[in-house]
Design a protein around this motif. Structure first.
Motif, PDB file in Angstrom:
ATOM      1  N   SER A  97      21.218 105.330 -33.299  1.00  0.00           N
ATOM      2  CA  SER A  97      20.902 103.946 -32.909  1.00  0.00           C
ATOM      3  C   SER A  97      21.636 103.579 -31.632  1.00  0.00           C
ATOM      4  CB  SER A  97      21.281 102.967 -34.022  1.00  0.00           C
ATOM      5  OG  SER A  97      22.693 102.955 -34.220  1.00  0.00           O
ATOM      6  N   VAL A  98      21.043 102.619 -30.893  1.00  0.00           N
ATOM      7  CA  VAL A  98      21.659 102.063 -29.685  1.00  0.00           C
ATOM      8  C   VAL A  98      21.480 100.547 -29.731  1.00  0.00           C
ATOM      9  CG1 VAL A  98      21.725 102.016 -27.172  1.00  0.00           C
ATOM     10  CG2 VAL A  98      21.085 104.129 -28.359  1.00  0.00           C
ATOM     11  N   GLN A  99      22.572  99.807 -29.662  1.00  0.00           N
ATOM     12  CA  GLN A  99      22.513  98.348 -29.615  1.00  0.00           C
ATOM     13  C   GLN A  99      23.080  97.883 -28.282  1.00  0.00           C
ATOM     14  OE1 GLN A  99      23.504  96.164 -33.299  1.00  0.00           O
ATOM     15  NE2 GLN A  99      23.974  98.136 -34.216  1.00  0.00           N
ATOM     16  N   VAL A 100      22.253  97.176 -27.527  1.00  0.00           N
ATOM     17  CA  VAL A 100      22.602  96.801 -26.161  1.00  0.00           C
ATOM     18  C   VAL A 100      22.860  95.298 -26.073  1.00  0.00           C
ATOM     19  CG1 VAL A 100      21.842  96.784 -23.755  1.00  0.00           C
ATOM     20  CG2 VAL A 100      21.212  98.694 -25.260  1.00  0.00           C
ATOM     21  N   THR A 101      23.982  94.932 -25.457  1.00  0.00           N
ATOM     22  CA  THR A 101      24.316  93.535 -25.191  1.00  0.00           C
ATOM     23  C   THR A 101      24.500  93.371 -23.693  1.00  0.00           C
ATOM     24  OG1 THR A 101      25.467  93.374 -27.326  1.00  0.00           O
ATOM     25  CG2 THR A 101      25.879  91.637 -25.712  1.00  0.00           C
ATOM     26  N   GLU A 102      23.683  92.517 -23.090  1.00  0.00           N
ATOM     27  CA  GLU A 102      23.794  92.253 -21.652  1.00  0.00           C
ATOM     28  C   GLU A 102      24.431  90.886 -21.448  1.00  0.00           C
ATOM     29  OE1 GLU A 102      20.518  93.300 -19.044  1.00  0.00           O
ATOM     30  OE2 GLU A 102      19.442  94.149 -20.764  1.00  0.00           O
ATOM     31  N   ARG A 103      25.460  90.855 -20.615  1.00  0.00           N
ATOM     32  CA  ARG A 103      26.152  89.596 -20.331  1.00  0.00           C
ATOM     33  C   ARG A 103      26.565  89.565 -18.874  1.00  0.00           C
ATOM     34  NH1 ARG A 103      29.034  90.624 -25.310  1.00  0.00           N
ATOM     35  NH2 ARG A 103      28.453  89.167 -26.957  1.00  0.00           N
ATOM     36  N   GLN A 104      26.816  88.369 -18.393  1.00  0.00           N
ATOM     37  CA  GLN A 104      27.540  88.190 -17.139  1.00  0.00           C
ATOM     38  C   GLN A 104      28.945  87.777 -17.543  1.00  0.00           C
ATOM     39  OE1 GLN A 104      24.962  85.421 -15.023  1.00  0.00           O
ATOM     40  NE2 GLN A 104      24.086  87.133 -13.886  1.00  0.00           N
ATOM     41  N   ALA A 105      29.729  88.783 -17.876  1.00  0.00           N
ATOM     42  CA  ALA A 105      30.976  88.543 -18.597  1.00  0.00           C
ATOM     43  C   ALA A 105      32.100  88.017 -17.718  1.00  0.00           C
ATOM     44  CB  ALA A 105      31.423  89.839 -19.283  1.00  0.00           C
ATOM     45  N   HIS A 106      32.200  88.517 -16.492  1.00  0.00           N
ATOM     46  CA  HIS A 106      33.334  88.159 -15.640  1.00  0.00           C
ATOM     47  C   HIS A 106      32.845  87.665 -14.285  1.00  0.00           C
ATOM     48  CE1 HIS A 106      35.930  90.047 -18.567  1.00  0.00           C
ATOM     49  NE2 HIS A 106      35.270  91.168 -18.460  1.00  0.00           N
ATOM     50  N   PRO A 107      33.657  86.862 -13.598  1.00  0.00           N
ATOM     51  CA  PRO A 107      33.308  86.453 -12.228  1.00  0.00           C
ATOM     52  C   PRO A 107      33.229  87.670 -11.302  1.00  0.00           C
ATOM     53  CG  PRO A 107      35.068  85.073 -13.107  1.00  0.00           C
ATOM     54  CD  PRO A 107      34.890  86.202 -14.074  1.00  0.00           C
ATOM     55  N   ARG A 108      32.383  87.566 -10.295  1.00  0.00           N
ATOM     56  CA  ARG A 108      32.365  88.551  -9.214  1.00  0.00           C
ATOM     57  C   ARG A 108      33.494  88.170  -8.274  1.00  0.00           C
ATOM     58  NH1 ARG A 108      27.812  90.124  -6.533  1.00  0.00           N
ATOM     59  NH2 ARG A 108      29.188  90.241  -4.716  1.00  0.00           N
ATOM     60  N   TYR A 109      34.612  88.874  -8.429  1.00  0.00           N
ATOM     61  CA  TYR A 109      35.812  88.434  -7.730  1.00  0.00           C
ATOM     62  C   TYR A 109      35.716  88.579  -6.216  1.00  0.00           C
ATOM     63  CZ  TYR A 109      38.169  87.874 -12.185  1.00  0.00           C
ATOM     64  OH  TYR A 109      38.518  87.451 -13.436  1.00  0.00           O
ATOM     65  N   ASP A 110      34.927  89.546  -5.735  1.00  0.00           N
ATOM     66  CA  ASP A 110      34.842  89.701  -4.289  1.00  0.00           C
ATOM     67  C   ASP A 110      34.048  88.572  -3.642  1.00  0.00           C
ATOM     68  OD1 ASP A 110      32.381  90.368  -5.255  1.00  0.00           O
ATOM     69  OD2 ASP A 110      32.205  92.278  -4.206  1.00  0.00           O
ATOM     70  N   ALA A 111      33.360  87.769  -4.471  1.00  0.00           N
ATOM     71  CA  ALA A 111      32.591  86.640  -3.943  1.00  0.00           C
ATOM     72  C   ALA A 111      33.367  85.327  -4.012  1.00  0.00           C
ATOM     73  CB  ALA A 111      31.285  86.504  -4.715  1.00  0.00           C
ATOM     74  N   ALA A 112      34.595  85.365  -4.523  1.00  0.00           N
ATOM     75  CA  ALA A 112      35.373  84.137  -4.705  1.00  0.00           C
ATOM     76  C   ALA A 112      35.859  83.598  -3.368  1.00  0.00           C
ATOM     77  CB  ALA A 112      36.565  84.405  -5.619  1.00  0.00           C
ATOM     78  N   LYS A 113      35.663  82.308  -3.147  1.00  0.00           N
ATOM     79  CA  LYS A 113      36.131  81.642  -1.937  1.00  0.00           C
ATOM     80  C   LYS A 113      37.308  80.716  -2.239  1.00  0.00           C
ATOM     81  CE  LYS A 113      32.794  83.617   0.291  1.00  0.00           C
ATOM     82  NZ  LYS A 113      33.073  84.814   1.080  1.00  0.00           N
ATOM     83  N   ALA A 114      37.182  79.961  -3.304  1.00  0.00           N
ATOM     84  CA  ALA A 114      38.239  79.025  -3.695  1.00  0.00           C
ATOM     85  C   ALA A 114      38.209  78.876  -5.210  1.00  0.00           C
ATOM     86  CB  ALA A 114      38.042  77.674  -3.017  1.00  0.00           C
TER      87      ALA A 114
END
Length: 505
Positions: A427-444
Motif C-alpha cells: 500500500s501507498v498513502q500519500v499526503t500532500e501539503r504546503q507544510a513550511h514557508p519557502r524561506y528563500d522567498a521571505a522578504k520580511a
C-alpha cells in the motif's frame, strides 16, 4: 539563641500623623478599575497553534471566557496520523526536541507519556553512494566525522549551542509575563540584532563564517535541512539552527500520537470546537470598543459570530486560506509569501536495498536515510517508522521484511520511482501539503498584531517552523492579548529583559 529584639520606639508620637496621612491618601486619584475580561474569544485553527493558544488564553483570562475554536478539517492540523494494518503512524511532525519546555509541560499536564524509543541507524545518500554512515559505536562515529570533515562538526555544535542558549531565555520572559508585539522584538530580546539578522541571511553563510567547511555544509547540513524543511542550505540561519538543534540533540514523541496534545488541550480548556471554515473577519464597534465578526462556512451553511478578541493560527496566504478582512482602516495588507510543496508517502513494502548498494537486504543496516542536494534525487529523506503505540514486545522489522516506510519528497512519487525504492509494496498513502514557508522567498517577517485585539500566530513559522516555536508563539500571543487588554504596557516590548527578570526574582 537569637538576641532579643531591640526596644521599639514609642508609638504615640506617630499617631497624630495618621489623620493627615489618611487625608492625603483620600485626596489622591483612585486607581483605575481593572478592565473586565473579554466575554468571548475566537481562535481560528485547531492545530497545535490553535489548541495551545486556547489553553494559554484561558490560563490568563480565566475559565469564564467563552472560547470558540474554528477548524474545517480535523483537530491536530499537521500533527496527523495514517493507518496501516490497523496501526497508526505519524505522517509528519514526529520528533520533539528534549529542550521543548512547553511541549514537555503539555504532556505532563495532560497525563500523556513519551513514546518508547526504538534505536536505529542513519546514513546520508548522494544518489550513488553513502557519504556518511552511522554505526553502533559512538567513538567510531566521531572519528568518521573528524576523518571526513575535520572539526566542522564541533564548530557546528558550538554555533547551535550558542543560539539555543539564548533562545532558552524566552521561557524566563514568558514566566514573568512579558510579551512582544512583533517577531523582530521577540528575537531582539533573545539575541539582539544578530538574531534578527539570522532571519535574513542563509545558514550556509553563517556556518562558513564560523569555520564550517563547504563539504560539511554540502553533505551534512544540506541533508538535515532537506529532511526537515525540504529546502536547501539557503534557508535563513535561525530556521536552520532550530532544525540542526533537533538533529543533534535527543528527541522524543508522544505515545499514541503527537496530535493527542491538541485534542487534550482543547478538552482541558473545554473550548467549543466549531467544525467550520472561516472565510473572513470584519470590524465593528460597540460601546467605543472594537468588535470582530467572524464569518464561516459549515456543513449547515454560512454563519457568523461576534468576538472581543480573535487569534488567527492558520497561515494567511492565498494558497493556504481565502481570508478577507473588511472594514479595517487602514486595511490589513496581504502577506506576499510562498509555501514549499511537501509530499509524504507512507509505503508498506519491501525496501529495494540494491538501489543503496546492498544486494543482500539482510545486510542493510539503516532505518533512516537522508539525502544530499543532488539534482537526480527524487526524494528528500525516508525512514522505517514505528507505530504511535509501541508495546513492550515491539521489535522493528528486519530489513528483508515488509516494513512501513515514510518517504518525504517535493512531488508525488510515480510508479517507476516507487519501484526504485521498493522491490514490492502492499500500500501507498500519500499526503500532500504546503507544510513550511519557502524561506528563500521571505522578504520580511509577518506582523503579530493585525488590529487592536486581532492577532496572527502562524507568522512565527517564517522565523522557524517547529512544534516548540509554535507553542512559544501561542504563549506570546496569549500574553500579548492579556497585557494589551489590561493596558499593562510595562509587560510589552521591554528592553534589557534579562536584567529585569533577575531583579524580579
Amino acid at each position: 539563641m537569637a538576641p532579643p529584639p531591640a526596644a521599639l520606639p514609642p508609638l504615640l508620637p506617630v499617631l497624630p500623623v495618621l489623620p493627615a496621612l489618611a487625608a492625603l491618601l483620600a485626596a489622591l486619584p483612585a486607581a483605575p478599575a481593572a478592565r473586565a475580561a473579554p466575554r468571548s474569544i475566537a481562535v481560528v485553527g485547531a492545530g497545535l497553534g490553535g489548541s495551545a493558544a486556547a489553553y494559554f488564553l484561558q490560563q490568563h483570562f480565566g475559565p469564564q471566557v467563552q472560547l470558540d475554536v474554528y477548524e474545517a478539517a480535523g483537530v491536530g492540523g499537521r500533527l496527523a496520523t495514517v493507518t496501516v494494518n490497523k496501526q497508526q503512524y505519524e505522517s509528519r511532525g514526529a520528533s520533539i526536541h528534549a529542550l521543548s519546555l512547553h511541549m514537555q509541560d503539555f504532556v505532563k499536564i495532560l497525563g500523556l507519556k513519551h513514546r518508547r524509543e526504538v534505536a536505529g541507524k542513519s546514513a546520508i545518500f548522494s544518489g550513488e553512494h553513502f557519504v556518511l554512515e552511522e554505526t553502533d559505536w559512538y567513538l567510531l562515529n566521531l572519528f568518521r566525522l573528524w576523518w571526513h570533515y575535520g572539526i566542522s562538526f564541533l564548530r557546528l555544535q558550538m554555533w547551535v549551542e550558542e543560539v539555543m542558549e539564548k533562545f532558552m531565555r524566552i521561557y524566563k520572559y514568558q514566566a514573568h509575563g512579558y510579551a512582544f508585539s512583533s517577531l523582530e522584538e521577540l528575537l531582539r530580546s533573545l539575541g539582539g540584532e544578530a538574531f534578527v539578522n539570522m532571519t535574513q541571511r542563509s545558514v550556509a553563510e553563517s556556518l562558513l563564517e564560523v569555520g564550517v567547511t563547504q563539504r560539511f555544509v554540502d553533505d551534512v547540513i544540506a541533508a538535515v535541512l532537506r529532511s526537515s524543511y525540504g529546502q536547501s542550505v539557503l534557508v535563513p540561519a535561525f530556521a536552520g539552527a532550530m532544525s540542526l538543534a533537533g538533529a543533534q540533540g535527543s528527541t522524543w514523541a508522544v505515545e499514541g500520537g503527537n496530535k493527542l496534545v491538541c485534542s487534550g488541550l482543547l478538552k482541558l480548556t473545554k473550548a467549543n470546537v466549531i467544525s467550520a471554515r472561516v472565510t473572513g473577519i470584519s470590524l465593528h464597534s460597540s460601546e467605543g470598543r472594537a468588535l470582530y465578526q467572524v464569518h464561516y462556512e459549515s456543513p449547515e451553511g454560512q454563519g457568523s459570530a461576534f468576538y472581543d478578541l480573535v487569534v488567527v493560527t492558520t497561515p494567511l496566504h492565498p494558497s493556504r486560506s481565502n481570508f478577507t478582512f473588511d472594514n479595517f482602516d487602514p486595511p490589513i495588507a496581504d502577506f506576499p509569501a510562498a509555501f514549499q510543496p511537501s509530499v509524504t508517502s507512507v509505503v508498506h513494502g519491501y525496501l529495494n536495498s540494491s538501489y543503496f548498494g546492498f544486494p543482500d537486504p539482510k545486510l542493510f543496516p539503516f532505518t533512516s536515510i537522508l539525502t544530499t542536494d543532488t539534482p537526480d534525487l527524487f526524494f528528500h529523506a525516508m525512514d522505517n517508522i514505528c507505530p504511535v503505540n509501541i508495546s513492550a514486545a515491539f521489535r522493528r522489522k528486519q530489513p528483508q521484511e515488509a516494513a512501513v516506510w515514510r518517504v518525504l519528497s517535493q512531488q508525488p512519487l510515480d510508479k517507476p520511482q516507487l519501484k526504485t525504492l521498493f522491490r514490492s509494496y502492499y500500500s501507498v498513502q500519500v499526503t500532500e501539503r504546503q507544510a513550511h514557508p519557502r524561506y528563500d522567498a521571505a522578504k520580511a517577517l509577518p506582523p503579530v498584531v493585525l488590529h487592536e485585539n486581532l492577532f496572527y500566530l502562524s507568522g512565527v513559522e517564517w522565523v522557524a517552523s517547529s512544534m516548540e516555536m509554535i507553542a512559544v508563539a501561542a504563549k506570546n500571543v496569549a500574553l500579548l492579548a492579556y497585557n494589551r487588554w489590561h493596558q499593562d504596557l510595562e509587560k510589552i516590548d521591554q528592553k534589557d529583559l534579562m536584567h529585569k527578570v533577575k531583579t524580579e526574582l
